[in-house]
Each structure stands twice: as C-alpha cells, then as structure tokens.
Design a protein around this motif. Sequence first.
Motif, PDB file in Angstrom:
ATOM      1  N   SER A 104       0.828  -1.204   0.000  1.00  0.00           N
ATOM      2  CA  SER A 104       0.000   0.000   0.000  1.00  0.00           C
ATOM      3  C   SER A 104       0.869   1.263   0.000  1.00  0.00           C
ATOM      4  O   SER A 104       0.601   2.227  -0.728  1.00  0.00           O
ATOM      5  CB  SER A 104      -0.923  -0.012   1.215  1.00  0.00           C
ATOM      6  N   ALA A 105       1.928   1.264   0.800  1.00  0.00           N
ATOM      7  CA  ALA A 105       2.838   2.411   0.860  1.00  0.00           C
ATOM      8  C   ALA A 105       3.592   2.581  -0.462  1.00  0.00           C
ATOM      9  O   ALA A 105       3.792   3.708  -0.932  1.00  0.00           O
ATOM     10  CB  ALA A 105       3.818   2.250   2.015  1.00  0.00           C
ATOM     11  N   GLN A 106       3.999   1.475  -1.075  1.00  0.00           N
ATOM     12  CA  GLN A 106       4.681   1.549  -2.371  1.00  0.00           C
ATOM     13  C   GLN A 106       3.757   2.125  -3.436  1.00  0.00           C
ATOM     14  O   GLN A 106       4.171   2.975  -4.230  1.00  0.00           O
ATOM     15  CB  GLN A 106       5.170   0.163  -2.809  1.00  0.00           C
ATOM     16  N   ILE A 107       2.515   1.681  -3.443  1.00  0.00           N
ATOM     17  CA  ILE A 107       1.553   2.196  -4.420  1.00  0.00           C
ATOM     18  C   ILE A 107       1.337   3.692  -4.195  1.00  0.00           C
ATOM     19  O   ILE A 107       1.281   4.471  -5.145  1.00  0.00           O
ATOM     20  CB  ILE A 107       0.225   1.409  -4.373  1.00  0.00           C
ATOM     21  N   ARG A 108       1.246   4.105  -2.936  1.00  0.00           N
ATOM     22  CA  ARG A 108       1.071   5.530  -2.618  1.00  0.00           C
ATOM     23  C   ARG A 108       2.224   6.351  -3.197  1.00  0.00           C
ATOM     24  O   ARG A 108       2.014   7.400  -3.809  1.00  0.00           O
ATOM     25  CB  ARG A 108       0.973   5.707  -1.099  1.00  0.00           C
ATOM     26  N   LEU A 109       3.449   5.850  -3.050  1.00  0.00           N
ATOM     27  CA  LEU A 109       4.631   6.523  -3.588  1.00  0.00           C
ATOM     28  C   LEU A 109       4.587   6.547  -5.120  1.00  0.00           C
ATOM     29  O   LEU A 109       4.883   7.571  -5.749  1.00  0.00           O
ATOM     30  CB  LEU A 109       5.894   5.818  -3.098  1.00  0.00           C
ATOM     31  N   GLU A 110       4.219   5.423  -5.731  1.00  0.00           N
ATOM     32  CA  GLU A 110       4.152   5.350  -7.190  1.00  0.00           C
ATOM     33  C   GLU A 110       3.076   6.279  -7.745  1.00  0.00           C
ATOM     34  O   GLU A 110       3.257   6.883  -8.806  1.00  0.00           O
ATOM     35  CB  GLU A 110       3.892   3.909  -7.623  1.00  0.00           C
ATOM     36  N   VAL A 111       1.959   6.416  -7.044  1.00  0.00           N
ATOM     37  CA  VAL A 111       0.899   7.338  -7.469  1.00  0.00           C
ATOM     38  C   VAL A 111       1.450   8.760  -7.522  1.00  0.00           C
ATOM     39  O   VAL A 111       1.233   9.492  -8.491  1.00  0.00           O
ATOM     40  CB  VAL A 111      -0.335   7.253  -6.536  1.00  0.00           C
ATOM     41  N   GLU A 112       2.190   9.160  -6.499  1.00  0.00           N
ATOM     42  CA  GLU A 112       2.799  10.493  -6.477  1.00  0.00           C
ATOM     43  C   GLU A 112       3.692  10.686  -7.698  1.00  0.00           C
ATOM     44  O   GLU A 112       3.663  11.743  -8.333  1.00  0.00           O
ATOM     45  CB  GLU A 112       3.643  10.685  -5.209  1.00  0.00           C
TER      46      GLU A 112
END
Length: 128
Positions: free
Chosen positions: A71-79
């Motif tokens: 979830s944290a990786q996806i949040r970073l990738e979204v940014e």
Amino acid sequence: MAAKFKIEQNPTFEAKVGIHRAGGEKIEVGMTFKYRTRTEAAELSEKWKQRGEDLAKEFEGKEADLPALVSAQIRLEVERILDVVEAWEFEDPVSEESVRLLLNGGKPIHDAITKAYFDGLDPARLGN
C-alpha cells in the motif's frame, strides 16, 4: 535563411506506453507527459529517491506487514505518476484515484510509465 525554430521546449510531449494486462495482453496507451529540463528532471529524480529512502525508513526494523508495504509503495508510485502524467487515453481522467486503480494492477505498469517518460525526455537514450 531556413525556417526558425523555438529554443524553448513545448510544455508537454506525447508517447505511447505499453501497459501489460492480466493474461498477457499488452495495450498501447497514449500519454501526455509534463516536460522538464535536464535540471528539473534531476531534481525530480532526487525527490523520488528521497521519498523512496523515507519509505524504507518507515518500515525499517518493523515486523513484515506485506499489505501495508505494498500500500505504501503504491502511494509513492501514485505520487510519481501524478508528477509526470498530464493526460492519457484511458476513459477515466488522470486523478489520484484513477492512477491508484491503474497501479494496483501491477508493478510493471509504474515502471513502463516512468521509463516512457524519461525516454521521451532524452530520446538519444532510445538508440542505445
């Protein structure tokens, strides 16, 4: 005298991005990317590197929680995708929600988009 050209680059550029779908299908999606100068691209890369390091520290020494990490990786990738993509050929407009939905489909999607972005900024790399 020959035709004159602007020195300044256009604020956006377009590229096709190969997006792999479940089952092996690959679709070519047109994307409009935000242009950055070499200096701005380097600053963006530094920002991404720092955010990645911050994420690693966030999970350092903690018991493995794979769903939280993903979830944290996806949040970073979204940014990251929101930093570079202005528009795309998907039905849904570019937004935090639509990018999150797209990236939740698999890690290679983020990698394909960011590779297309940096290849578009530096077309000379494509020949190597």
